[in-house]
Scaffold this motif. Structure first.
Motif, short mmCIF file in Angstrom:
data_model
loop_
_atom_site.label_atom_id
_atom_site.label_comp_id
_atom_site.label_asym_id
_atom_site.label_seq_id
_atom_site.Cartn_x
_atom_site.Cartn_y
_atom_site.Cartn_z
N HIS A 20 0.76 -1.23 -0.03
CA HIS A 20 0.03 -0.01 0.07
C HIS A 20 0.75 1.10 0.04
N LEU A 21 1.99 1.34 0.82
CA LEU A 21 2.90 2.49 0.83
C LEU A 21 3.52 2.62 -0.39
N PHE A 22 3.98 1.59 -1.34
CA PHE A 22 4.78 1.72 -2.43
C PHE A 22 3.90 2.09 -3.55
N LYS A 23 2.64 1.74 -3.51
CA LYS A 23 1.52 1.96 -4.55
C LYS A 23 1.29 3.58 -4.44
N THR A 24 1.16 4.14 -3.34
CA THR A 24 0.73 5.26 -3.00
C THR A 24 1.76 6.29 -3.14
N ARG A 25 3.10 5.93 -2.56
CA ARG A 25 4.15 6.79 -2.49
C ARG A 25 5.25 6.76 -3.22
N GLY A 26 5.55 5.55 -3.74
CA GLY A 26 6.59 5.17 -4.65
C GLY A 26 7.54 4.42 -3.92
N PHE A 27 8.49 3.81 -4.38
CA PHE A 27 9.49 2.81 -3.85
C PHE A 27 10.79 3.59 -2.99
N TYR A 28 11.12 4.58 -3.73
CA TYR A 28 12.43 5.49 -3.20
C TYR A 28 11.76 6.26 -2.07
N ALA A 29 10.68 6.85 -2.22
CA ALA A 29 9.92 7.75 -1.29
C ALA A 29 9.69 7.00 -0.14
N THR A 30 9.29 5.78 -0.06
CA THR A 30 8.61 5.02 1.32
C THR A 30 10.09 4.32 1.83
N GLY A 31 10.35 4.85 2.89
CA GLY A 31 11.69 4.27 3.74
C GLY A 31 11.32 3.09 4.50
N VAL A 32 12.14 2.32 4.87
CA VAL A 32 11.87 1.18 5.74
C VAL A 32 11.29 1.46 7.34
N ASP A 33 11.69 2.81 7.66
CA ASP A 33 11.12 3.39 9.01
C ASP A 33 9.70 3.59 8.98
N LEU A 34 9.06 4.05 7.89
CA LEU A 34 7.72 4.33 7.59
C LEU A 34 7.13 2.94 7.40
N ILE A 35 7.60 2.11 6.86
CA ILE A 35 7.06 0.68 6.60
C ILE A 35 6.67 -0.14 8.12
N MET A 36 7.99 0.27 8.85
CA MET A 36 8.16 -0.51 10.04
C MET A 36 6.94 0.02 11.17
N GLN A 37 7.00 1.55 11.13
CA GLN A 37 5.76 2.09 11.79
C GLN A 37 4.41 1.90 11.62
N THR A 38 4.18 1.82 10.32
CA THR A 38 2.89 1.66 9.75
C THR A 38 2.38 0.11 9.92
N ALA A 39 3.30 -0.68 9.85
CA ALA A 39 3.04 -2.10 10.34
C ALA A 39 3.11 -2.56 11.33
N SER A 40 3.56 -1.47 12.30
CA SER A 40 3.93 -2.02 13.63
C SER A 40 4.55 -2.93 14.04
N VAL A 41 5.83 -3.01 13.43
CA VAL A 41 6.83 -4.13 13.48
C VAL A 41 8.25 -3.64 13.86
N SER A 42 9.20 -3.95 14.62
CA SER A 42 10.46 -3.73 15.17
C SER A 42 11.18 -3.91 13.79
N LYS A 43 12.52 -2.97 13.90
CA LYS A 43 13.41 -3.21 12.73
C LYS A 43 13.95 -4.60 12.64
N ARG A 44 14.05 -5.49 13.84
CA ARG A 44 14.54 -6.67 13.88
C ARG A 44 13.65 -7.39 12.97
N THR A 45 12.19 -7.38 13.54
CA THR A 45 11.17 -8.16 12.74
C THR A 45 11.29 -7.96 11.20
N LEU A 46 11.18 -6.76 11.03
CA LEU A 46 11.57 -6.45 9.39
C LEU A 46 12.70 -7.14 8.74
N TYR A 47 13.91 -7.05 9.23
CA TYR A 47 15.09 -7.53 8.60
C TYR A 47 15.13 -9.08 8.78
N LYS A 48 14.21 -9.70 9.89
CA LYS A 48 14.37 -11.07 9.92
C LYS A 48 13.75 -11.79 8.63
#
Length: 190
Positions: A20-48
């Motif tokens: 949903h974020l890539f679709k509306t904001r684009g790939f480069y404009a969507t950082g992993v911090d925003l993905i983590m925050q929006t998905a409510s996951v930690s950096k550790r979980t994302l990178y796992k």
């Protein structure tokens, strides 16, 4: 990537959120911090699940193709409709999708635009998606004409892709009836 391929609810949440974020904001404009925050996951979980953002992008593109395949399979399953009518249904649905205010273009095309020459795995995922689309159209056009079915499929594909690009830029109702154009194209092959 269908539902069975996403074995973890957290992994699914990350992929769906990123989609949903890539679709509306684009790939480069969507950082992993925003993905983590929006998905409510930690950096550790994302990178796992996704050691790199680009691996996440490939998973999102696979998820996008699977969702589109589910839609396409619903059309193919309509036993009471001819292949011609199924193709026209695809165009009718596309016209409605292209007019939607939330339409931001084809995710695979957008990814190719941002990553062409930069990431082979992302490019390959985009190419597989577009080849799958052509293959599905070819399958339908074979029922319409045994001769030149691939040519008709490519023409229909070009029409869909072109109208998608125009819709992304024009942001509104297309002044041309795309479904009627597809039908005229098909008639030439009957």
């Amino acid at each position: 990537m269908d539902a069975a391929e996403i074995e973890s609810p957290k992994k699914r949440k990350i992929v769906e959120t990123a989609y949903h974020l890539f679709k509306t904001r684009g790939f480069y404009a969507t950082g992993v911090d925003l993905i983590m925050q929006t998905a409510s996951v930690s950096k550790r979980t994302l990178y796992k699940y996704f050691p790199t953002k680009n691996e996440l992008i490939v998973s999102v593109l696979n998820y996008y193709r699977a969702a589109y395949a589910d839609y396409f399979n619903q059309i193919l399953a309509q036993q009471d409709k001819s292949s011609r009518q199924k193709i026209l249904n695809i165009f009718e649905d596309a016209e409605q999708w292209f007019e939607d205010i939330n339409f931001h273009g084809c995710l695979a095309v957008n990814a190719m635009g941002e990553f062409s020459g930069k990431d082979r795995a992302i490019e390959d995922s985009c190419i597989r998606f577009k080849q799958w689309e052509i293959d599905m159209l070819t399958m339908l056009t074979r029922d319409i004409t045994s001769r030149q079915s691939e040519e008709l499929a490519y023409k229909l594909f070009v029409l869909l892709e072109g109208m998608s690009a125009i819709a992304q830029v024009a942001k509104g109702k297309c002044p041309v009836n795309m479904t009627a154009m597809a039908d005229e194209m098909i008639k030439k092959y009957l």
